[in-house]
Scaffold this motif. Sequence first.
Motif, short mmCIF file in Angstrom:
data_model
loop_
_atom_site.label_atom_id
_atom_site.label_comp_id
_atom_site.label_asym_id
_atom_site.label_seq_id
_atom_site.Cartn_x
_atom_site.Cartn_y
_atom_site.Cartn_z
N ALA A 90 0.84 -1.21 0.00
CA ALA A 90 0.00 0.00 0.00
C ALA A 90 0.87 1.26 0.00
N LYS A 91 1.98 1.21 0.73
CA LYS A 91 2.86 2.39 0.82
C LYS A 91 3.84 2.49 -0.34
N GLY A 92 4.04 1.36 -1.07
CA GLY A 92 5.08 1.33 -2.08
C GLY A 92 6.44 1.38 -1.41
N ARG A 93 6.55 0.69 -0.24
CA ARG A 93 7.77 0.77 0.57
C ARG A 93 8.68 -0.41 0.31
N PRO A 94 10.00 -0.18 0.22
CA PRO A 94 10.93 -1.31 0.04
C PRO A 94 10.83 -2.27 1.21
N PRO A 151 3.82 1.59 10.12
CA PRO A 151 4.68 2.66 9.64
C PRO A 151 3.85 3.93 9.52
N SER A 152 4.48 5.03 9.25
CA SER A 152 3.73 6.25 8.99
C SER A 152 2.84 6.00 7.76
N ALA A 153 1.60 6.57 7.80
CA ALA A 153 0.58 6.23 6.80
C ALA A 153 0.66 7.13 5.56
N ASN A 154 1.88 7.26 5.01
CA ASN A 154 2.09 8.05 3.79
C ASN A 154 2.57 7.12 2.70
N SER A 155 2.52 7.56 1.43
CA SER A 155 3.22 6.84 0.38
C SER A 155 4.70 6.94 0.69
N PRO A 187 6.19 13.21 2.78
CA PRO A 187 6.15 13.63 4.19
C PRO A 187 5.12 12.80 4.97
N SER A 188 5.42 12.48 6.22
CA SER A 188 4.50 11.69 7.03
C SER A 188 3.21 12.46 7.27
N PRO A 189 2.08 11.74 7.43
CA PRO A 189 0.78 12.38 7.56
C PRO A 189 0.49 12.87 8.98
N THR A 242 15.34 8.31 0.44
CA THR A 242 14.86 9.68 0.30
C THR A 242 13.55 9.77 1.06
N HIS A 243 13.33 10.86 1.74
CA HIS A 243 12.22 10.91 2.66
C HIS A 243 11.60 12.28 2.68
N TYR A 244 10.36 12.32 3.13
CA TYR A 244 9.75 13.61 3.44
C TYR A 244 9.83 14.56 2.27
#
Length: 356
Positions: free
Chosen positions: A57-61, A144-148, A152-154, A237-239
Motif C-alpha cells: 500500500a505504501k510502495g515501501r521497500p 509505519p507512517s501512513a504516507n506513500s 512527508p509523514s501524515p 529519500t524521505h519527506y
Amino acid sequence: METIIRKTDPFRPDEEVIAQGAKILQQGGLVAFPTETVYGLGGNGLDADACRRIYAAKGRPSDNPLILHISSLEELAGIVKEVSPAAKKIIDAFWPGPITIIFPKAECVPYAATGGLETVAVRFPSHPTAQALIHAAGLPIAAPSANSSGKPSPTRASHVAHDLDGKIDMILDGGSVEWGLESTIVDSTSDVVTILRPGAITLEMLEKVVGQVAIDPAITARPPEGLVPKAPGMKYTHYAPKADVTLVSGPKDAVIRKMNDLARQSMAEGKKTGLMSTDETAPLLQADAVLSLGSETDYAAIGANLFDTLRQFDALGMDVVFSQVFSEEGEGMAIMNRLRKSAGYKIIQAQDEKGE
Ligand code: TXA
Ligand code: MG
C-alpha cells in the motif's frame, strides 16, 4: 478497494468505530489511525501477509522494517527476547509516549515485519485512539507512517486519504496529531543506547535517564555510499515534496537576503517558488508563496507544522522551495533531521555583508 473513513473523538474514541477497525485488523486488513506523533498504517504485526500488504500500500521497500505498536507493557514480553536494564529505564520514563525502542525479537515476530532483521522496533503510543484500537484488536500492530513511501509523514487524516485512498480498508479520522514528527528511535541492543532517529524525546531527556547516549551518524549527515544506517529507513529519500527543497543557513539577516535573492532568480527562470519561513521572517520575504512554520521561539509548533507545510507547497504547485534552518538543540535535532532529508541534504550558506 473502497476505503472507509470514520471520524472519531481523538480523546474519547467511539467504541463502535474502534470495534469496526479492530475487526478489520484481526481479519488481516489495514487501518490508518492517529497517534501522538503521526498517523500510522496498521496491520497485524504477527501476520506476514498483513505486513506485506502494508509494504504494497505504501510502495515501501521490503527491507525497511516496521514498528510494532502495543497497548500495555504485558504485551512486550510476547514479542521481544529480552529487555536490557537501559531499555527498562527508558520504558519507565517515557512509555506510553513518542519513543520507539529496538529489542532482540522473539520467534513469533515474522521477518516480514522486521525486514529480515533479528531485532524488532516496539512503541507503546499514548494517543487514546491508538491505544483503544490496539487493545480492541488484541494484537501487536505493525504501523509505519501512513504516507506513500518517500512523502512527508501524515499529520492529518486528509494527508492519509491523499496518499492511500483506495489502497487500504479504513482511516480513523481523529483530527490533527500532537507532535507532527515521528517518534524518537533508540537501539537498546548496543552497549551504549544509540539514537537512530531523533524525535520528541530528545537527546537531553534520554541522557538524564540512561547517562551516556550515542547518536547514529546518519542523523546529521548523508550516509556515505554503500553504508547501510542502523535504521534502514534512514537511507531512503524521505519527506520529499514534489518541489525541489534547498536549505539556507547563516546569520539571520543574511539568510533573509539570500532567500529573497534565490526566490527572485528562480522566479525569473519561470519556476514557481516557495519560501518556508517563521512568523518572524515571513513579513520580510517575497516569493510566489511564503508559508510560516510558526514562531521561531516555539519548536513544538514548528515540528507539528513541518510536514503539513511541505504538503501545502505541493498543493500550491511550487517547483522550488527554499527553507530557513533551525538550531540542533532539543527538538531542533528532529526538525533539522527531517528538513535535511526533505532537501536531499542541499544547503546553501548565506554570508553577511562583510562576506563572513
Ligand atoms: O512515530 C512513529 O514512529 C510512527 C507512528 C505511526 O508510530 N511510525 C513510523 O514508522 O514512523 P516508519 O515505518 O515510518 O518508521 C520506522 C523506522 C524506519 O526508519 C525503520 O528503518 C526503523 O524505524 N526501524 C524499524 N525496525 C527497526 C529495527 N529493527 N532496527 C533498526 N531500525 C528499525
Ligand atoms: Mg515513515
